[in-house]
Design a protein around this motif. Structure first.
Motif, PDB file in Angstrom:
ATOM      1  N   HIS A 309      15.751   2.468  -5.319  1.00 41.42           N
ATOM      2  CA  HIS A 309      14.810   3.513  -4.920  1.00 41.42           C
ATOM      3  C   HIS A 309      14.458   3.376  -3.443  1.00 41.42           C
ATOM      4  O   HIS A 309      14.248   2.279  -2.934  1.00 41.42           O
ATOM      5  N   ARG A 310      14.423   4.506  -2.770  1.00 46.19           N
ATOM      6  CA  ARG A 310      13.988   4.567  -1.388  1.00 46.19           C
ATOM      7  C   ARG A 310      13.324   5.915  -1.145  1.00 46.19           C
ATOM      8  O   ARG A 310      13.496   6.856  -1.937  1.00 46.19           O
ATOM      9  N   PHE A 311      12.580   6.031  -0.083  1.00 44.85           N
ATOM     10  CA  PHE A 311      11.947   7.297   0.250  1.00 44.85           C
ATOM     11  C   PHE A 311      11.789   7.387   1.756  1.00 44.85           C
ATOM     12  O   PHE A 311      11.896   6.391   2.480  1.00 44.85           O
ATOM     13  N   THR A 312      11.556   8.595   2.228  1.00 49.36           N
ATOM     14  CA  THR A 312      11.311   8.852   3.640  1.00 49.36           C
ATOM     15  C   THR A 312       9.885   9.369   3.795  1.00 49.36           C
ATOM     16  O   THR A 312       9.258   9.797   2.810  1.00 49.36           O
ATOM     17  N   ARG A 335       7.254  -1.958   1.541  1.00 54.57           N
ATOM     18  CA  ARG A 335       8.685  -1.738   1.740  1.00 54.57           C
ATOM     19  C   ARG A 335       9.142  -2.250   3.108  1.00 54.57           C
ATOM     20  O   ARG A 335       8.340  -2.565   3.988  1.00 54.57           O
ATOM     21  N   THR A 336      10.478  -2.256   3.251  1.00 52.99           N
ATOM     22  CA  THR A 336      11.106  -2.537   4.534  1.00 52.99           C
ATOM     23  C   THR A 336      11.516  -1.216   5.170  1.00 52.99           C
ATOM     24  O   THR A 336      12.100  -0.359   4.510  1.00 52.99           O
ATOM     25  N   TYR A 347      12.297   3.985   3.671  1.00 54.86           N
ATOM     26  CA  TYR A 347      11.650   2.770   3.212  1.00 54.86           C
ATOM     27  C   TYR A 347      12.375   2.259   1.967  1.00 54.86           C
ATOM     28  O   TYR A 347      12.505   2.983   0.970  1.00 54.86           O
ATOM     29  N   VAL A 348      12.852   1.023   2.028  1.00 57.05           N
ATOM     30  CA  VAL A 348      13.593   0.401   0.934  1.00 57.05           C
ATOM     31  C   VAL A 348      12.850  -0.863   0.497  1.00 57.05           C
ATOM     32  O   VAL A 348      11.884  -1.290   1.134  1.00 57.05           O
ATOM     33  N   TYR A 349      13.309  -1.462  -0.584  1.00 54.85           N
ATOM     34  CA  TYR A 349      12.680  -2.698  -1.039  1.00 54.85           C
ATOM     35  C   TYR A 349      12.934  -3.828  -0.047  1.00 54.85           C
ATOM     36  O   TYR A 349      13.957  -3.832   0.659  1.00 54.85           O
ATOM     37  N   PRO A 350      12.038  -4.807  -0.005  1.00 54.52           N
ATOM     38  CA  PRO A 350      12.235  -5.947   0.899  1.00 54.52           C
ATOM     39  C   PRO A 350      13.538  -6.681   0.614  1.00 54.52           C
ATOM     40  O   PRO A 350      14.087  -6.628  -0.493  1.00 54.52           O
TER      41      PRO A 350
END
Length: 378
Positions: A309-312, A335-336, A347-350
């Motif tokens: 999962h990621r988002f902007t 997030r990273t 934004y992605v997981y660390p």
């Protein structure tokens, strides 16, 4: 929006491993708008006939080529009306100039844009402008004829050691779920038949992924092994909380087995992966259920694609306007931050979380689905 069952026996729980006859859903929009140009094309006329046969009363053939009346008084009202609307339009020349779609395929092939589902993490949020109406293209023969000029010219999968054997790849589900609207359009069936029988200058593969299970119309098509259908699947926790208006995961896996037994190359798109609750046990159950559905398939050609999962910033804003009470985690501080092309931010997981999840999926896929080739992790 109305969802009609196509089988009498419902799946009554969210247990992915339950051995029950899956129920599939058919989307019936409340409103259909057809542009003047689309109404003059044979494929557009066939779509109108399918909508009439589905019992849709509000079918409007417009006097021009501009859609009207899609916005409501606020974002929620606009979302609700757009999501209940099917628009039949003509794909413009700009849409028929194909672009690469890494890491999935050499080229993006749009049969439609928009999706009838209500996934709270929707990939299309922030990607497609305007109200989220589902648009299907009436000039399908023109779209399919344009494929010839791209065969042999790809650089995403073509020419690679890992996937070069697939030929020139075309992704049909970048901006839509083509199976979710197939009963109203027939576009996916026509594309599969065309690609399965057409004489191309080199090997090709059509790719499509879906959260729906109504694969019956596809099973007897002359696909020639040139179309890979993947089902988008997730853990019970993710699917139960965030995937509204879709078929249950059990039904999707059942459909995958039916496609594999009909000779299709198939795939699992595990997306978007989220480390919720007891995620190892839940994703393990998912992979076990997939293995059970595919057991005994002769000459199984199976792939796996793993997408976290990621988002902007833009998608977060849109999704929170569509689903103001969502429990989907979209906290930038958790997030990273990553930069993409042209200065885009996501934004992605660390790193540590991504590393742990990837290691687990590598081992779990090898153990539970040893026939699967993992195409990518992202």
């Amino acid at each position: 929006m109305t969802l009609l069952p196509t089988a009498p026996d419902p799946v009554t729980d969210t247990d992915i491993g339950r051995a029950a006859l899956p129920r599939t859903r058919l989307w019936v929009p409340r409103h259909v708008q057809v542009t003047r140009s689309a109404s003059e094309l044979p494929h557009g006329q066939r779509i109108i006939a399918r909508c009439e046969a589905a019992g849709i009363d509000d079918i409007e053939v417009l006097s021009g080529d501009r859609l009207t009346g899609l916005r409501g008084g606020d974002e929620r009202e606009t979302y609700a009306r757009a999501k209940a609307t099917l628009a039949v339009v003509v794909s413009p020349p700009s849409k028929r100039r194909l672009v690469p779609i890494p890491p999935s395929a050499d080229w993006r092939l749009d049969l439609a844009e928009g999706c009838p589902a209500h996934c709270q993490y929707c990939y299309l949020a922030g990607s497609l402008g305007g109200p989220p109406v589902t648009r299907v293209f009436a000039n399908l023969p023109e779209i399919l004829a344009g494929m010839d000029g791209y065969v042999g010219a790809g650089a995403v999968t073509s020419g690679t050691d890992e996937r070069g054997h697939e030929g020139t790849t075309f992704e049909a589900s970048c901006y839509t779920d083509p199976l979710g609207i197939e009963h109203l359009t027939g576009s996916l069936s026509e594309a599969i038949s065309h690609i399965g029988t057409h004489s191309f200058a080199g090997p090709v593969q059509l790719r499509a992924t879906t959260k729906f299970a109504g694969v019956g119309p596809l099973l007897d098509l002359p696909h020639g092994g040139r179309t890979r259908i993947r089902v988008s699947v997730n853990s019970a926790a993710v699917s139960r909380r965030f995937e509204g208006g879709t078929d249950r995961v059990a039904a999707r896996l059942h459909a995958l087995g039916s496609l594999a037994r009909a000779g299709y190359p198939v795939g699992l798109t595990i997306a978007p992966i989220m480390p919720l609750d007891d995620w190892r046990a839940e994703y393990g159950a998912l992979l076990d259920a997939a293995a059970a559905e595919l057991a005994g398939v002769p000459d199984l050609d199976l792939t796996a694609e793993c997408i976290t999962h990621r988002f902007t910033p833009g998608s977060k804003q849109v999704l929170e306007s569509w689903y103001p009470r969502t429990r989907l985690e979209m906290d930038p501080d958790e997030r990273t931050r990553k930069h993409g092309r042209y200065g885009s931010v996501k934004y992605v997981y660390p790193v540590a979380v991504m590393r742990e999840m990837r290691a687990w999926f590598d081992d779990a896929l090898a153990e539970r689905l040893p026939a699967a080739r993992t195409l990518y992790w992202t």
